[in-house]
Design a protein around this motif. Sequence first.
Motif, PDB file in Angstrom:
ATOM      1  N   VAL A  54      44.722  49.612  18.186  1.00  0.00           N
ATOM      2  CA  VAL A  54      43.601  50.177  18.927  1.00  0.00           C
ATOM      3  C   VAL A  54      44.066  50.678  20.291  1.00  0.00           C
ATOM      4  N   LEU A  63      37.565  55.409  21.562  1.00  0.00           N
ATOM      5  CA  LEU A  63      38.557  54.476  21.061  1.00  0.00           C
ATOM      6  C   LEU A  63      39.173  55.023  19.777  1.00  0.00           C
ATOM      7  N   ALA A  73      40.656  46.424  22.196  1.00  0.00           N
ATOM      8  CA  ALA A  73      40.817  47.181  23.439  1.00  0.00           C
ATOM      9  C   ALA A  73      39.650  46.828  24.355  1.00  0.00           C
ATOM     10  N   GLY A  76      40.918  52.082  25.466  1.00  0.00           N
ATOM     11  CA  GLY A  76      40.069  51.298  26.347  1.00  0.00           C
ATOM     12  C   GLY A  76      40.341  51.589  27.807  1.00  0.00           C
TER      13      GLY A  76
END
Lengths: 117, 109
Positions: free
Chosen positions: A6, A20, A111, A9
């Motif tokens: 991920v 994201l 994140a 963020g």
Amino acid sequence: EVQLVVSGGGLVQPGGSLELSCVASGFTVTSNYMTWVRQAPGKGLEWVSVIYSGGGTTYYADSVKGRFTISRDNSKNTLYLQMSSLRAEDTAVYYCAGGAKYYFDYWGQGALVTVSS
Amino acid sequence: EIVLTQFPGTLSLSPGERATLSCRASQSISSNYLAWYQQKPGQPPRLLIYGASSRATGIPDRFSGSGSGTDFTLTISRLEPEDFAVYYCQQYGSSPKYTFGQGTKLEIK
């Protein structure tokens, strides 16, 4: 080995937007049910959104409906969460997860999204 | 909306003891739709049990799930030091599609 990574963020002001990404390896995004789950600091897990395998039907939690959009890019084997009109209460670690329809076999590391002025 | 209530909120036990964690649904759900996860600090959740009683890949057999209807249980037969964590139940439904219980923290006594 399945990996979900991920990214995206960060800190965003109230009312702002953020996207994201969740890149999958060892795992085909389109062949699985892919979901976003978030966890506010010190709190429990909250389901955010899901995109179904195959046709890609999507569902959202009431708390994000109309503000967040889940999508996927088959060529990049990547899941996305486009977040807009962000609020302080959206502050959380956002996890990408996937697998079966009824439960989540695989999870990314998450994140942190912080919504603050 | 189906609400999942987990109890106790915190469970204090010693290694080697048996842990029993409960998850109660506000209305009856299919056993197929009930899962359990373990989460340690700074880590994502890990699937333990799906379909109320099936262990996920790589999960030790000291973890077992049971229950039906509105009452479900996660049992850890003999606690290992690495089992101390927060445990969540989760169900698949209609709206919202998925809900989690509030969690049970299993701590070392």
